[in-house]
Scaffold this motif. Sequence first.
Motif, PDB file in Angstrom:
ATOM      1  N   SER A  78      47.421 -31.526  -9.686  1.00 15.45           N
ATOM      2  CA  SER A  78      46.864 -30.304  -9.098  1.00 15.45           C
ATOM      3  C   SER A  78      45.609 -29.817  -9.805  1.00 15.45           C
ATOM      4  N   LEU A  79      45.248 -30.434 -10.927  1.00 16.43           N
ATOM      5  CA  LEU A  79      44.159 -29.900 -11.745  1.00 16.43           C
ATOM      6  C   LEU A  79      42.818 -29.857 -11.011  1.00 16.43           C
ATOM      7  N   GLY A  80      42.500 -30.887 -10.222  1.00 15.91           N
ATOM      8  CA  GLY A  80      41.238 -30.888  -9.494  1.00 15.91           C
ATOM      9  C   GLY A  80      41.161 -29.741  -8.499  1.00 15.91           C
ATOM     10  N   SER A  81      42.227 -29.545  -7.730  1.00 22.25           N
ATOM     11  CA  SER A  81      42.263 -28.445  -6.767  1.00 22.25           C
ATOM     12  C   SER A  81      42.250 -27.100  -7.478  1.00 22.25           C
ATOM     13  N   LEU A  82      42.887 -27.041  -8.654  1.00 25.38           N
ATOM     14  CA  LEU A  82      42.896 -25.795  -9.418  1.00 25.38           C
ATOM     15  C   LEU A  82      41.497 -25.461  -9.936  1.00 25.38           C
ATOM     16  N   VAL A  83      40.714 -26.481 -10.257  1.00 25.22           N
ATOM     17  CA  VAL A  83      39.314 -26.257 -10.628  1.00 25.22           C
ATOM     18  C   VAL A  83      38.576 -25.575  -9.470  1.00 25.22           C
ATOM     19  N   GLY A  84      38.782 -26.092  -8.258  1.00 26.14           N
ATOM     20  CA  GLY A  84      38.139 -25.502  -7.090  1.00 26.14           C
ATOM     21  C   GLY A  84      38.613 -24.085  -6.827  1.00 26.14           C
ATOM     22  N   LEU A  85      39.943 -23.852  -6.942  1.00 26.39           N
ATOM     23  CA  LEU A  85      40.498 -22.521  -6.680  1.00 26.39           C
ATOM     24  C   LEU A  85      40.005 -21.503  -7.700  1.00 26.39           C
ATOM     25  N   THR A  86      40.086 -21.833  -8.983  1.00 25.52           N
ATOM     26  CA  THR A  86      39.688 -20.874 -10.016  1.00 25.52           C
ATOM     27  C   THR A  86      38.182 -20.605  -9.986  1.00 25.52           C
ATOM     28  N   GLY A  87      37.400 -21.668  -9.740  1.00 25.77           N
ATOM     29  CA  GLY A  87      35.949 -21.463  -9.624  1.00 25.77           C
ATOM     30  C   GLY A  87      35.618 -20.566  -8.442  1.00 25.77           C
ATOM     31  N   GLY A  88      36.314 -20.766  -7.327  1.00 26.46           N
ATOM     32  CA  GLY A  88      36.086 -19.946  -6.144  1.00 26.46           C
ATOM     33  C   GLY A  88      36.529 -18.514  -6.348  1.00 26.46           C
ATOM     34  N   VAL A  89      37.680 -18.306  -6.973  1.00 24.72           N
ATOM     35  CA  VAL A  89      38.184 -16.956  -7.236  1.00 24.72           C
ATOM     36  C   VAL A  89      37.230 -16.205  -8.163  1.00 24.72           C
ATOM     37  N   CYS A  90      36.750 -16.896  -9.205  1.00 24.01           N
ATOM     38  CA  CYS A  90      35.814 -16.271 -10.140  1.00 24.01           C
ATOM     39  C   CYS A  90      34.549 -15.819  -9.412  1.00 24.01           C
ATOM     40  N   ALA A  91      34.045 -16.676  -8.525  1.00 24.93           N
ATOM     41  CA  ALA A  91      32.848 -16.330  -7.757  1.00 24.93           C
ATOM     42  C   ALA A  91      33.119 -15.155  -6.825  1.00 24.93           C
ATOM     43  N   LEU A  92      34.270 -15.147  -6.168  1.00 27.72           N
ATOM     44  CA  LEU A  92      34.617 -14.052  -5.256  1.00 27.72           C
ATOM     45  C   LEU A  92      34.763 -12.721  -5.992  1.00 27.72           C
ATOM     46  N   LEU A  93      35.358 -12.774  -7.176  1.00 25.38           N
ATOM     47  CA  LEU A  93      35.527 -11.541  -7.954  1.00 25.38           C
ATOM     48  C   LEU A  93      34.192 -10.898  -8.282  1.00 25.38           C
ATOM     49  N   MET A  94      33.175 -11.724  -8.519  1.00 22.84           N
ATOM     50  CA  MET A  94      31.848 -11.181  -8.835  1.00 22.84           C
ATOM     51  C   MET A  94      31.046 -10.879  -7.572  1.00 22.84           C
ATOM     52  N   TYR A  95      31.111 -11.780  -6.603  1.00 22.90           N
ATOM     53  CA  TYR A  95      30.267 -11.666  -5.405  1.00 22.90           C
ATOM     54  C   TYR A  95      30.789 -10.617  -4.423  1.00 22.90           C
ATOM     55  N   LYS A  96      32.101 -10.612  -4.199  1.00 23.84           N
ATOM     56  CA  LYS A  96      32.687  -9.696  -3.222  1.00 23.84           C
ATOM     57  C   LYS A  96      33.112  -8.365  -3.831  1.00 23.84           C
ATOM     58  N   LEU A  97      33.741  -8.420  -5.014  1.00 23.83           N
ATOM     59  CA  LEU A  97      34.264  -7.199  -5.633  1.00 23.83           C
ATOM     60  C   LEU A  97      33.304  -6.578  -6.640  1.00 23.83           C
ATOM     61  N   GLY A  98      32.284  -7.315  -7.017  1.00 20.53           N
ATOM     62  CA  GLY A  98      31.284  -6.787  -7.946  1.00 20.53           C
ATOM     63  C   GLY A  98      31.779  -6.591  -9.361  1.00 20.53           C
ATOM     64  N   LEU A  99      32.789  -7.369  -9.767  1.00 22.21           N
ATOM     65  CA  LEU A  99      33.322  -7.235 -11.115  1.00 22.21           C
ATOM     66  C   LEU A  99      32.351  -7.770 -12.161  1.00 22.21           C
ATOM     67  N   ASN A 100      32.450  -7.219 -13.356  1.00 23.80           N
ATOM     68  CA  ASN A 100      31.690  -7.716 -14.495  1.00 23.80           C
ATOM     69  C   ASN A 100      32.085  -9.169 -14.762  1.00 23.80           C
ATOM     70  N   PRO A 101      31.114 -10.046 -15.068  1.00 22.70           N
ATOM     71  CA  PRO A 101      31.437 -11.464 -15.298  1.00 22.70           C
ATOM     72  C   PRO A 101      32.526 -11.677 -16.338  1.00 22.70           C
ATOM     73  N   PHE A 102      32.520 -10.884 -17.407  1.00 26.36           N
ATOM     74  CA  PHE A 102      33.526 -11.042 -18.454  1.00 26.36           C
ATOM     75  C   PHE A 102      34.925 -10.788 -17.907  1.00 26.36           C
ATOM     76  N   ILE A 103      35.083  -9.719 -17.127  1.00 22.27           N
ATOM     77  CA  ILE A 103      36.382  -9.395 -16.539  1.00 22.27           C
ATOM     78  C   ILE A 103      36.793 -10.476 -15.543  1.00 22.27           C
ATOM     79  N   ALA A 104      35.822 -10.939 -14.752  1.00 19.40           N
ATOM     80  CA  ALA A 104      36.109 -11.991 -13.767  1.00 19.40           C
ATOM     81  C   ALA A 104      36.589 -13.271 -14.457  1.00 19.40           C
ATOM     82  N   ILE A 105      35.973 -13.597 -15.578  1.00 17.10           N
ATOM     83  CA  ILE A 105      36.365 -14.801 -16.323  1.00 17.10           C
ATOM     84  C   ILE A 105      37.780 -14.662 -16.880  1.00 17.10           C
ATOM     85  N   ILE A 106      38.088 -13.497 -17.444  1.00 24.80           N
ATOM     86  CA  ILE A 106      39.424 -13.251 -17.997  1.00 24.80           C
ATOM     87  C   ILE A 106      40.485 -13.357 -16.902  1.00 24.80           C
TER      88      ILE A 106
END
Length: 385
Positions: free
Chosen positions: A76-104
Amino acid sequence: MSKASIKDIQKRQIDIRKYTMIIALVGIWILFSFLDKSGTFLTPRNMSNLFKQMAVTAVLAMGMFMILVDLHIDLSLGSLVGLTGGVCALLMYKLGLNPFIAIILTMALGVVCGVITGTWVNAGVPAFIASLGGMLAYRGAIMGISRGESIPISDAGFRFLGTAYVPKTLGLIIAIIACIFVVISAFKKRNARIKFGFKVKSMALEIIYLVIYVAIIMGFVLLMNSYKGIPMPIMIVLGLALILSFVATKTKFGRQVFAIGGNKEAARLSGIDIKKRTLQIFIISGLMAAIAGILLTARLGTATTDAGNGFELDAVASCVIGGTSLLGGEGTIIGAVLGALVMASIDNGMSILNTEAYWQLIVKGLILVIAVFVDIYNKKKGRTF
């Protein structure tokens, strides 16, 4: 044969694999530099790009290493890379979260996914099936939450992780500190071996090894500095490699993980909590996948639904090529990182030669099969690699 003698032989076997990997890597570089008529492959710019490209695979391989040593696998690691990368981007792009918080939060998601897979495995579901289910579920999840669209990231602070370079002066300082650490560690280890009656290399041979290590460290930094400096993703990889190497070789947790992979029944009878350790290694694996997803998104500047597709196979190949045994209980973090560098070198070299994509897959597949065959053959024959 005494326990000390057995450990000494095992250590030499691992060393032989490590040096063989370095020789093979140099051979691959020489081959591609000879085939590349444009002279691009060994240029500082391409080497810098090569190291940046291998960072994601190296991080993922370190997580996969812990899984393989414990006689499991995580598809599942490859798909998890895609999911976590996408979630991190959405947290910043859609919700406007600080990058540090999005990474955590993204790293926390990786941990949660690791807990889920590890819990299924402890419940009796084979790791192959549990992680295969995760592979499909995570890929479906990123397609659903992104609605099949790419998610752009322009935040300079976030992109720093994937595109920045360490200042050249600071890179040299780090290299000098690393060389001093290597020299001190080598002599400290030598004195300890002499104290406890173990055989040691002659002083002349010890010095030759140290000169080679120092030359590699300084050569790498000078090569990177001749372009823009050490890429930030590589600094992250080296930091994680040092931490996980320490965990794997110097802690009770690491020793128990290797013991489980070497002989599960003996480990159980010695009192090791196998289920607890299994859950922990899947947590580490999920966390490393999340970090890999963050680095990939930071480098590309966008998250896509197919990000990380097939990365789990590259991670397995990197580990096996680097000396991790699919029969469990053997391998090193450094070997997994070197294996990732080999895989990245092959991809990069074949791309420069304009080789068709299908040939790249064929070559990597053949390398993986050969590496596994050699490992199993040597295990059966009781030989070193």
